[in-house]
Scaffold this motif. Structure first.
Motif, mmCIF file in Angstrom:
data_model
loop_
_atom_site.group_PDB
_atom_site.id
_atom_site.type_symbol
_atom_site.label_atom_id
_atom_site.label_comp_id
_atom_site.label_asym_id
_atom_site.label_seq_id
_atom_site.Cartn_x
_atom_site.Cartn_y
_atom_site.Cartn_z
ATOM 1 N N VAL A 186 0.828 -1.205 0.000
ATOM 2 C CA VAL A 186 0.000 0.000 0.000
ATOM 3 C C VAL A 186 0.858 1.249 0.000
ATOM 4 O O VAL A 186 0.480 2.273 -0.567
ATOM 5 N N TYR A 187 2.007 1.152 0.647
ATOM 6 C CA TYR A 187 2.834 2.369 0.773
ATOM 7 C C TYR A 187 3.224 2.929 -0.581
ATOM 8 O O TYR A 187 3.191 4.144 -0.778
ATOM 9 N N TYR B 292 -5.833 14.344 -8.565
ATOM 10 C CA TYR B 292 -6.249 13.011 -8.996
ATOM 11 C C TYR B 292 -5.423 11.915 -8.313
ATOM 12 O O TYR B 292 -5.978 10.946 -7.817
ATOM 13 N N TRP C 23 0.363 10.714 -2.700
ATOM 14 C CA TRP C 23 0.501 11.897 -1.853
ATOM 15 C C TRP C 23 1.626 12.807 -2.347
ATOM 16 O O TRP C 23 1.482 14.021 -2.422
ATOM 17 N N LEU D 258 -3.961 12.081 -5.481
ATOM 18 C CA LEU D 258 -4.311 12.043 -4.054
ATOM 19 C C LEU D 258 -5.594 11.250 -3.853
ATOM 20 O O LEU D 258 -5.678 10.382 -2.977
ATOM 21 N N LEU D 259 -6.599 11.542 -4.703
ATOM 22 C CA LEU D 259 -7.846 10.795 -4.588
ATOM 23 C C LEU D 259 -7.600 9.313 -4.823
ATOM 24 O O LEU D 259 -8.135 8.460 -4.121
ATOM 25 N N ALA E 246 -4.850 7.689 -4.313
ATOM 26 C CA ALA E 246 -4.111 7.118 -3.191
ATOM 27 C C ALA E 246 -5.043 6.856 -2.015
ATOM 28 O O ALA E 246 -4.973 5.813 -1.372
ATOM 29 N N LEU E 247 -5.930 7.808 -1.758
ATOM 30 C CA LEU E 247 -6.862 7.609 -0.647
ATOM 31 C C LEU E 247 -7.745 6.407 -0.904
ATOM 32 O O LEU E 247 -7.963 5.574 -0.028
ATOM 33 N N ARG E 248 -8.253 6.339 -2.135
ATOM 34 C CA ARG E 248 -9.089 5.213 -2.490
ATOM 35 C C ARG E 248 -8.341 3.912 -2.287
ATOM 36 O O ARG E 248 -8.851 2.977 -1.689
ATOM 37 N N ALA F 98 0.118 4.706 -1.823
ATOM 38 C CA ALA F 98 -0.277 5.862 -1.018
ATOM 39 C C ALA F 98 0.754 6.986 -1.119
ATOM 40 O O ALA F 98 0.406 8.147 -1.320
ATOM 41 N N LEU F 99 2.019 6.613 -1.013
ATOM 42 C CA LEU F 99 3.047 7.653 -1.048
ATOM 43 C C LEU F 99 3.148 8.271 -2.438
ATOM 44 O O LEU F 99 3.342 9.481 -2.572
ATOM 45 N N SER G 156 -5.633 3.181 -0.542
ATOM 46 C CA SER G 156 -5.281 2.725 0.799
ATOM 47 C C SER G 156 -6.499 2.163 1.492
ATOM 48 O O SER G 156 -6.429 1.124 2.141
#
Lengths: 102, 158, 408, 405, 169
Positions: D136-137, D150, D144, D152-153, D155-157, D140-141, D159
């Motif tokens: 996941v890192y 886009y 971020w 960021l969204l 990555a949030l999704r 996610a990273l 994770s």
């Protein structure tokens, strides 16, 4: 040097714990403060495992297991609180969180 | 030539019966009925046509302008109405003078008028008073002039 | 620069941007895989929930209406192809019918049937593009390629008949540009015969697919009252339960002689619009079948109107009147009487209105295209506000916009 | 030489890791080829065709293209993390593969080290999950640090998605662990040797009692690897390219490879846990199965020979001839009595894994994409309860001792 | 066997560097990454100590779940650069040296205590690796009550988090 005494692990554990305390005291952001608690827990875990090793018993490992589980629970609740704080307050600085209610 | 006869269109009759002043002129051409409505009666006439149970012009197809430059009143704003149940069309025409062209908005009657009015504002510079967001729609916000006006140079201002 | 970038670069003592939930502004488009061209939607997001959506258009504005004013009536036909580039023949038809109405011209039956046949093929082709792009928006990749495969066959018919795949300009004022080449009906038959099977294939992949239903049902709901208020037309209006179809309500080009249904759904959501369009493909196939029966093998394809409709090649070469008319039509154009007409046809996307004002000169004084995409797009905020980003994609998909038509 | 003889474990490990990396990298490249080809044929088109015969050199061309593309780093990005993310993603994905046994431990090097097992950890499954949970890192990273909306969204999704489905993924395999009674891959596979006693022809694979667990695992694994219909983190029609929108050039390729490596990992895991790993589905007394790999390769060689005759383009013809020779030679080699038994394990393993990979690609060609909230409710409200129920039932099965293997 | 020694010192160094980075990093996400580094090094140390299961759990739960939560929360609430505020001079000039002294003292005591002399790795080490089976037996026999208590704790925590995170609308 061919072997590593348990004391090395314990010293490392102590150093990490000390750094965790320093982080806890120095950091200002709620999240990083929280992370320093995790750091201290990790240091303690290392000591537990080292002691388990020294005594050749698994009880230490069981303790580590419980510590990790409790840390997970703590993180879940703690981070939920952090999200709440972030939504309701201007800042995440611990020094500004001097009132329980606003 | 546009024939100017008194049509037997029931909508025109009803509109006239409702307010004789609202019908300045009736034009019939190729089977299409156009009612010329004075500006000050537009909003009331629109409401009447949209809500009168026997008419129900509930669907606004289009708002478009013809620039009769250099004649005055310069702009003819056409509202193309459609009665869905009766399958009938009607055109309202409003004459708008060239200096400071302004009209009342019909968004409260037909919400679809929003973008149509913005388009007419954008391309003809006609202001629709009471419009919630009267900004340019197809041209950039800093565009100079209104290109569909007849006095707009084809090469543009710049 | 976005929210956290701003904070990162500011030197002022701001430790977090956290605060009473600021909405995140997301620019969807003008370059985005699922805005179908150059639509830009400014979204105000709260997490993934769309709080406000504002379509910003005009990136493809080419001033077609202004250009029409400086061309003769016949020359303007080529511009109409470029408005809705997925259904050029519908635009041709709308414009030609408007000018014919202005002139009071009656088109021979054979030309009318061929017009019906080709515009219905256009409708099928356009719906296929819609289906493919909508499906790929929702992640179903294969349907896109299947539907484009079938569309290609229709494009080949256009190429065969009109000499052009997309910008056909095949309908002319008073009739058609060319006599269709021999054997064209066989090609049409082949496509039409296979089409229902292909539609079944798409339906197999989508209609009862649980994911597809979950993605479209209850998404982008437009009630009947809202649909009328927002002025949406075509499949969007019919998906909201209003059985209005210009082909039935105001028949043009002999549509009254054809037997077909107006498919409607009452749910008003994306799924309903999907079902309506799928049913429309089937109806169009029916109409094309009937038109193939009706089209006479021989007969005039242009109206008898000296001075307006150019004479045939042979007449031009053999008679002096023909030559003169030909010369005059192509140098000066023809002069309709002053007046205004508003001709409406049912384009694949809905009500395509063409308003032509004549001042008695050979060039149209004002041409206005009431394009369905423009009006349908206006309803987008109503469809997707309060829903998730993924639903915006579904909503844009079922609005079936063509940016050439929105911006003109 | 002395060093080699003194450190057999270390040397064998290094050799195995190098070979594994080479094989896996090639497999990744040709997995993209396979995917494009299969999806293309599903969609009635040709797919890669021009670069080499059947587009066989397409992966190479892609790789070269990725290497030479401009590598853009967004100016407002968090440099360190932006660079770290793709490395993290790829290295974790490849590390996970190091735990997979590709063949029986009995096959050994002269120095006594197993050939097909890079590392034999007593709690291999747990370690595999530990490593994949770190995947996941990368996502996610990346999202971020790009400092763009886009990603960021996305990555949030992702994770949220990967954490949610990890739970079901883990729970769904616990049933197998109960059956096997061990966390070690080799023991799990050995536990699947033989046949179910009530039906002599069905291999003793854990899929039979654990069919529900398998289905849960499969679903969760697709979600874990961000594949259709759960490819929301990179849903191109919604979030442009999700977390790797801002990545270009080789960094993008690394994410790409990581995704495919993860696909291979979860396929391997499915094979090991539910389909008997490197065990053959046929009984040992059927000796003809020893020659199956060789026969398969020979058949491939014959096909390629036929193909190279009909191929019109000279270079492609040459290439096909090379493939023909390789396949025929390999086939002949596999038929040698000394080689045939050795190649059995990896052959069956690869065959099963390929089956799963094909299934993945097939799904991609068929299904639309879930919506974010539907994905979440599917994971938490359907998948997790079902896999939990499966676990409870399996446990009950054991508690009352209904059947023991 | 020099290998465990090298591994120990590398990992110990990484852990300490990570812990220092947690303090020094100004952005929470960098702190989080440094903390993950600490945890990974500790996981390797657990392996060295023969606690395979704990190492796996350390990665799985700590690095794979808890820290992911941290990272996600940092991303969600968009926590930017940390503000540096002055803290009391006593803390700076008395606290730090005192703390350091305490650390030294602890280390000294540990080093010379009886338990510290036990050998962890290499020849002379106490036993083989801990078996996971033994640990689980212990957990489910002797520590059954705490085990169940923690599971209830987790449940409560999940519910608490849900209640806290729910938006009142």
């Amino acid at each position: 040097m061919s072997v590593i005494p348990i004391s090395y692990y314990l010293v490392l554990s102590a150093v990490l714990f000390g750094l965790g305390v320093v982080a806890f005291v120095f950091k200002r952001n709620v999240i990083t403060v929280f992370m320093s608690v995790e750091l201290m827990l990790n240091a303690v875990n290392l000591a537990f495992v080292a002691f388990a090793r020294a005594h050749g018993q698994v009880d230490g490992l069981a303790y580590v297991f419980f510590v990790i589980v409790v840390a997970a629970a703590e993180a879940a609740v703690g981070l939920a609180i952090v999200v709440m704080l972030a939504q309701n307050r201007e800042s995440l600085n611990v020094e500004r969180m001097n009132s329980l209610k606003f | 030539m546009e024939s100017q006869e008194n049509d037997r269109n029931p909508a025109v009759e009803k509109l006239r019966a409702w307010d004789a002043e609202a019908v300045a002129e009736v034009i019939t051409f190729r089977g299409e009925t156009t009612v010329v409505v004075p500006v000050r009666h537009l909003r009331a006439a629109a409401e009447f046509l949209a809500s009168e149970p026997s008419l129900r012009y509930s669907f606004l197809s289009d708002i478009t302008t013809v620039d009769r430059f250099p004649l005055e009143p310069r702009f003819e704003v056409n509202y193309h109405l459609l009665a869905l149940e009766r399958k009938d069309r009607l055109r309202l025409k409003v004459m708008v003078p060239g200096n400071d062209p302004a009209l009342p908005t019909v968004i409260p009657v037909w919400p679809t008028a929003n973008w149509h009015e913005r388009e007419n504002f954008d391309l003809f510079g006609i202001r629709f008073e009471g419009h919630p967001d009267l900004t340019r729609i197809v041209l950039p916000d800093d565009w100079e002039g209104h290109p569909l006006r007849k006095d707009y140079p084809v090469e543009g201002y710049r | 620069m976005n929210a956290h970038g701003k904070n990162r670069q500011m030197t002022a003592p701001i430790e977090t941007a956290a605060g009473p939930a600021q909405p995140m502004i997301l620019n969807m488009g003008p370059q985005h895989p699922s805005t179908h061209g150059v639509l830009r939607v400014v979204l105000e997001l709260d997490g993934e929930i769309v709080r406000k959506a504002r379509p910003v258009i005009g990136y493809l504005h080419t001033g077609i209406e202004k250009s029409c004013e400086s061309k003769t009536y016949s020359q303007a036909i080529t511009l109409t192809d470029r408005i809705d580039y997925l259904a050029p023949l519908s635009n041709n038809l709308g414009y030609c019918l408007a000018v014919e109405k202005l002139l009071g011209l009656e088109v021979p039956k054979r030309a009318q049937y061929i017009r019906v046949l080709l515009t219905e093929l256009t409708r099928i082709a356009s719906h296929l593009v819609w289906l493919g792009t909508h499906a790929i928006d929702l992640g179903a990749m294969s349907v896109f390629l299947y539907s484009f495969r079938e569309r290609e066959e229709i494009m080949k018919i256009f190429e065969f008949v009109a000499g052009q795949r997309m910008m056909t300009s095949y309908f002319r004022i008073g009739g058609l540009a060319l006599e269709p080449p021999p054997g064209w009906l066989d090609r049409v038959r082949r496509v039409v015969e296979s089409m229902p099977g292909h539609v079944d294939e798409y339906e197999d992949l989508l209609t009862r697919n649980r994911i597809w239903m979950a993605r479209t049902q209850g998404v982008g709901v437009l009630s009947a009252a809202d649909a009328i208020a927002m002025g949406v037309s075509g499949p969007m209006l019919r998906g909201s339960g209003i059985a209005h179809d210009t082909r039935k309500a105001f028949p043009y080009s002999s549509y009254d002689e054809f037997d077909f249904q107006i498919p409607t759904q009452t749910a008003g959501d994306c799924y309903a619009r999907y079902l309506v369009r799928i049913a429309e493909i089937r109806e169009s196939v029916k109409i094309v079948r009937q038109a193939m029966e009706k089209v006479p093998a021989e007969g005039p394809i242009r109206a008898e109107a000296p001075g307006i409709v150019p004479p045939s090649r042979e007449e031009m070469k053999t008679s002096i009147e023909g030559l003169i008319y030909h010369f005059k039509i192509f140098t000066e154009g023809f002069v309709p009487p002053p007046g205004e007409v508003y001709q409406v046809i049912e384009s694949p996307r809905g009500e395509l209105g063409v308003f032509v004002a004549s001042d008695g000169s050979p060039k149209p004084y004002r041409v206005k295209f009431r394009t369905p995409s423009f009006v349908n797009l206006q309803s987008l905020p109503r469809l997707c506000e309060g829903r998730l980003i993924a639903d915006v994609v579904a909503c844009i998909g079922t609005t079936d916009i063509v940016l050439g038509e929105v911006d003109r | 030489m002395e060093f080699i003889s003194q450190h057999p474990v270390l040397v064998a490990a290094v050799v195995k890791v190098v070979v594994l990396l080479f094989v896996v990298m090639t497999a990744l490249a040709y997995l993209t080829w396979l995917e494009r080809k299969v999806v293309a044929h599903i969609q009635s088109r040709w797919g890669p065709y021009y670069v080499g015969a059947h587009g066989l050199l397409q992966p190479l061309a892609d790789g070269i293209k990725f290497l030479f593309k401009e590598d853009v780093t967004p100016p407002a990005s968090d440099r360190l993390i932006y660079l770290l993310a793709p490395f993290l993603a790829l290295s974790l994905a490849l590390t996970a593969l190091g735990l997979i046994p590709f063949g029986p431990p009995g096959v050994r090097f002269p120095n006594g080290q197993p050939v097909f097992i890079v590392s034999d950890v007593s709690i291999g499954l747990l370690f595999l999950f530990a490593i994949t949970s770190l995947g996941v890192y990368g996502v996610a990273l990346a999202g971020w640090s790009s400092n763009s909306k886009y990603p960021l969204l996305g990555a949030l999704r992702s994770s949220a998605q990967m954490i949610s489905y990890e739970v079901s993924l883990t729970v769904s395999v616990v049933g197998v662990l109960l059956l096997a009674g061990t966390l070690n891959f080799n023991h799990i596979i050995e536990g699947q040797r033989g046949y179910w006693h009530w039906l002599r022809i069905v291999p003793h694979w854990y899929i039979v009692p654990q069919i529900v667990g398998f289905l849960c695992y499969l679903t969760a694994a697709i979600a874990e690897t961000n594949r259709v219909p759960f490819d929301l983190p990179e849903a191109e029609t919604e979030l442009v390219a999700g977390f790797h929108t801002e990545y270009s050039s080789f960094k993008f390729a690394m994410f790409f490879m990581a995704e495919y490596a993860n696909m291979i990992t979860v396929s391997c895991l499915a094979t090991i846990l539910f389909f008997g790993g490197w065990l053959s589905p046929f009984p040992d007394r059927w000796t003809w199965q020893l020659y199956l790999p060789g026969a398969g390769l020979l058949a491939l060689g014959v096909y390629c020979a036929y193909d190279s005759v009909t191929e019109m383009r000279g270079l492609a013809r040459l290439q096909l001839s090379v493939v023909t020779l390789l396949a025929l030679g390999g086939g002949a080699l596999c038929l040698l009595p000394g080689v045939a038994p050795v190649i059995q394990g990896p052959f069956w393993f690869t065959a099963k894994v390929l089956g799963f990979l094909f299934f993945y690609i097939w799904i991609r060609g068929t299904l639309p994409r879930f919506r974010y909230d539907q994905l979440m409710s599917f994971g938490w409200k359907l998948l997790l309860p079902v896999s939990l129920a499966n676990l409870v039932l399996t446990a009950a099965w054991f508690a009352w001792g209904w059947v023991r293997g | 066997m020099i290998f465990p020694a090298i591994l120990f010192f590398v990992c110990a160094l990484l852990a300490i560097v990570g812990a220092v980075m947690v303090i020094l990093a100004r952005e929470p996400i960098h702190s989080a990454l440094a903390l993950i580094l600490v945890m990974m090094s500790l996981a390797v140390l657990y392996l060295l100590l023969g606690a395979e299961f704990i190492a796996a759990v350390q990665i799985l739960v700590y690095a794979g779940a808890i820290m992911i939560l941290f990272v996600t929360v940092i991303m969600v609430i968009n926590a930017g650069v940390e503000e540096r505020t002055d803290f009391s001079k006593i803390a700076k000039f008395a606290g730090l040296p005192l703390g350091f002294f305490l650390l030294l003292e602890t280390a000294h005591w540990l080093y010379h205590s009886a338990i510290g002399a036990a050998i962890a790795n290499g020849p002379g080490a106490h036993a083989e690796a801990f078996s996971t089976r033994e640990l689980s037996t212990e957990l489910f026999r002797r520590y059954l009550l705490p085990f169940e208590a923690t599971s209830i704790l987790i449940l409560i925590a999940v519910l608490g988090a849900l209640v806290l995170a729910r938006k009142d609308e």
